[in-house]
Design a protein around this motif. Sequence first.
Motif, PDB file in Angstrom:
ATOM      1  N   LYS A   1      -0.178 -20.307 -38.890  1.00  0.00           N
ATOM      2  CA  LYS A   1      -0.763 -21.260 -37.961  1.00  0.00           C
ATOM      3  C   LYS A   1      -1.614 -20.547 -36.930  1.00  0.00           C
ATOM      4  O   LYS A   1      -2.745 -20.983 -36.594  1.00  0.00           O
ATOM      5  CB  LYS A   1       0.345 -22.059 -37.277  1.00  0.00           C
ATOM      6  CG  LYS A   1      -0.178 -23.124 -36.298  1.00  0.00           C
ATOM      7  CD  LYS A   1       0.981 -23.924 -35.725  1.00  0.00           C
ATOM      8  CE  LYS A   1       0.460 -24.983 -34.752  1.00  0.00           C
ATOM      9  NZ  LYS A   1       1.557 -25.786 -34.167  1.00  0.00           N
ATOM     10  N   GLN A   2      -1.116 -19.428 -36.378  1.00  0.00           N
ATOM     11  CA  GLN A   2      -1.891 -18.680 -35.396  1.00  0.00           C
ATOM     12  C   GLN A   2      -3.178 -18.121 -35.969  1.00  0.00           C
ATOM     13  O   GLN A   2      -4.179 -17.992 -35.263  1.00  0.00           O
ATOM     14  CB  GLN A   2      -1.026 -17.540 -34.838  1.00  0.00           C
ATOM     15  CG  GLN A   2       0.094 -18.013 -33.911  1.00  0.00           C
ATOM     16  CD  GLN A   2       0.806 -16.867 -33.240  1.00  0.00           C
ATOM     17  OE1 GLN A   2       0.165 -16.010 -32.623  1.00  0.00           O
ATOM     18  NE2 GLN A   2       2.125 -16.844 -33.348  1.00  0.00           N
ATOM     19  N   LEU A   3      -3.134 -17.810 -37.248  1.00  0.00           N
ATOM     20  CA  LEU A   3      -4.343 -17.282 -37.904  1.00  0.00           C
ATOM     21  C   LEU A   3      -5.242 -18.385 -38.450  1.00  0.00           C
ATOM     22  O   LEU A   3      -6.246 -18.110 -39.094  1.00  0.00           O
ATOM     23  CB  LEU A   3      -3.937 -16.347 -39.046  1.00  0.00           C
ATOM     24  CG  LEU A   3      -3.187 -15.070 -38.641  1.00  0.00           C
ATOM     25  CD1 LEU A   3      -2.741 -14.308 -39.881  1.00  0.00           C
ATOM     26  CD2 LEU A   3      -4.079 -14.192 -37.750  1.00  0.00           C
ATOM     27  N   SER A   4      -4.822 -19.600 -38.205  1.00  0.00           N
ATOM     28  CA  SER A   4      -5.567 -20.773 -38.696  1.00  0.00           C
ATOM     29  C   SER A   4      -5.705 -20.728 -40.217  1.00  0.00           C
ATOM     30  O   SER A   4      -6.749 -21.105 -40.778  1.00  0.00           O
ATOM     31  CB  SER A   4      -6.952 -20.846 -38.050  1.00  0.00           C
ATOM     32  OG  SER A   4      -6.851 -20.956 -36.643  1.00  0.00           O
ATOM     33  N   LEU A   5      -4.644 -20.229 -40.882  1.00  0.00           N
ATOM     34  CA  LEU A   5      -4.668 -20.137 -42.329  1.00  0.00           C
ATOM     35  C   LEU A   5      -3.640 -21.110 -42.939  1.00  0.00           C
ATOM     36  O   LEU A   5      -3.405 -21.089 -44.147  1.00  0.00           O
ATOM     37  CB  LEU A   5      -4.351 -18.714 -42.804  1.00  0.00           C
ATOM     38  CG  LEU A   5      -5.363 -17.652 -42.385  1.00  0.00           C
ATOM     39  CD1 LEU A   5      -4.849 -16.284 -42.777  1.00  0.00           C
ATOM     40  CD2 LEU A   5      -6.719 -17.934 -43.013  1.00  0.00           C
ATOM     41  N   GLY A   6      -3.027 -21.900 -42.085  1.00  0.00           N
ATOM     42  CA  GLY A   6      -1.954 -22.757 -42.554  1.00  0.00           C
ATOM     43  C   GLY A   6      -2.439 -23.995 -43.212  1.00  0.00           C
ATOM     44  O   GLY A   6      -1.710 -24.725 -43.833  1.00  0.00           O
TER      45      GLY A   6
END
Length: 223
Positions: A218-223
Amino acid sequence: MDNTIAPERQDDSDAELARRCLAGHPDAFRAVMRRHNRRLVRLAYSILRDRDEADDAVQDAYVRAFQSLTQLEDPARFPTWLATIVVNEARGRLRRSRRTGPLDDEVTQTEIVPMFTQPTASPERLALAGELRRVLERAIDDLPGPFRTVFMLRGVEGLNVAETAACLGIPAATVKTRFHRARALLRQSLQAEAESLLPDLYAFDGARCERIVAAVMKQLSLG
């Protein structure tokens, strides 16, 4: 006998309960069983190693005890007297069933129980506590008969040497020897069990692992 039902009092001493049983108060009989069931069933199981048989042995022992209350010379020794009757009943069943095996000893759980009873225990901690209990119970069950029962009385039920000796009809020195040997055998057994589990320590999977994965993605916007 006076069968008047007196209100059940949790703070009654064992001696007082014995006196009330002798007077025929049904609530006193119930109170005795509720107070001592767990202790006596564990004692019978340590001899018989069969849960159903242990339940039956304790039930029959209660009947014998309640029918023989006039033989109880010292009401203060009521718990020990009950335990002695249970031991004799269990031993008789063991002989009748042609099983063999000495009497035993039990291990104390005082170092483990506090972890089990944490009010805010996590699911992981509770799962570990359950597994530790199962490991400990197996180790106790595997003790030779003479050590298992002694350990049960001394280590689990907290009876002193004299009380244990009286229950089992053996010398105090024998109680001390069996208890010492039972603890040594348990240490060996539990150490071997622990070493077999070492490779799996600090496993990191399941829900905990997935929470971290999800948070990072989520923090890496990969979720």
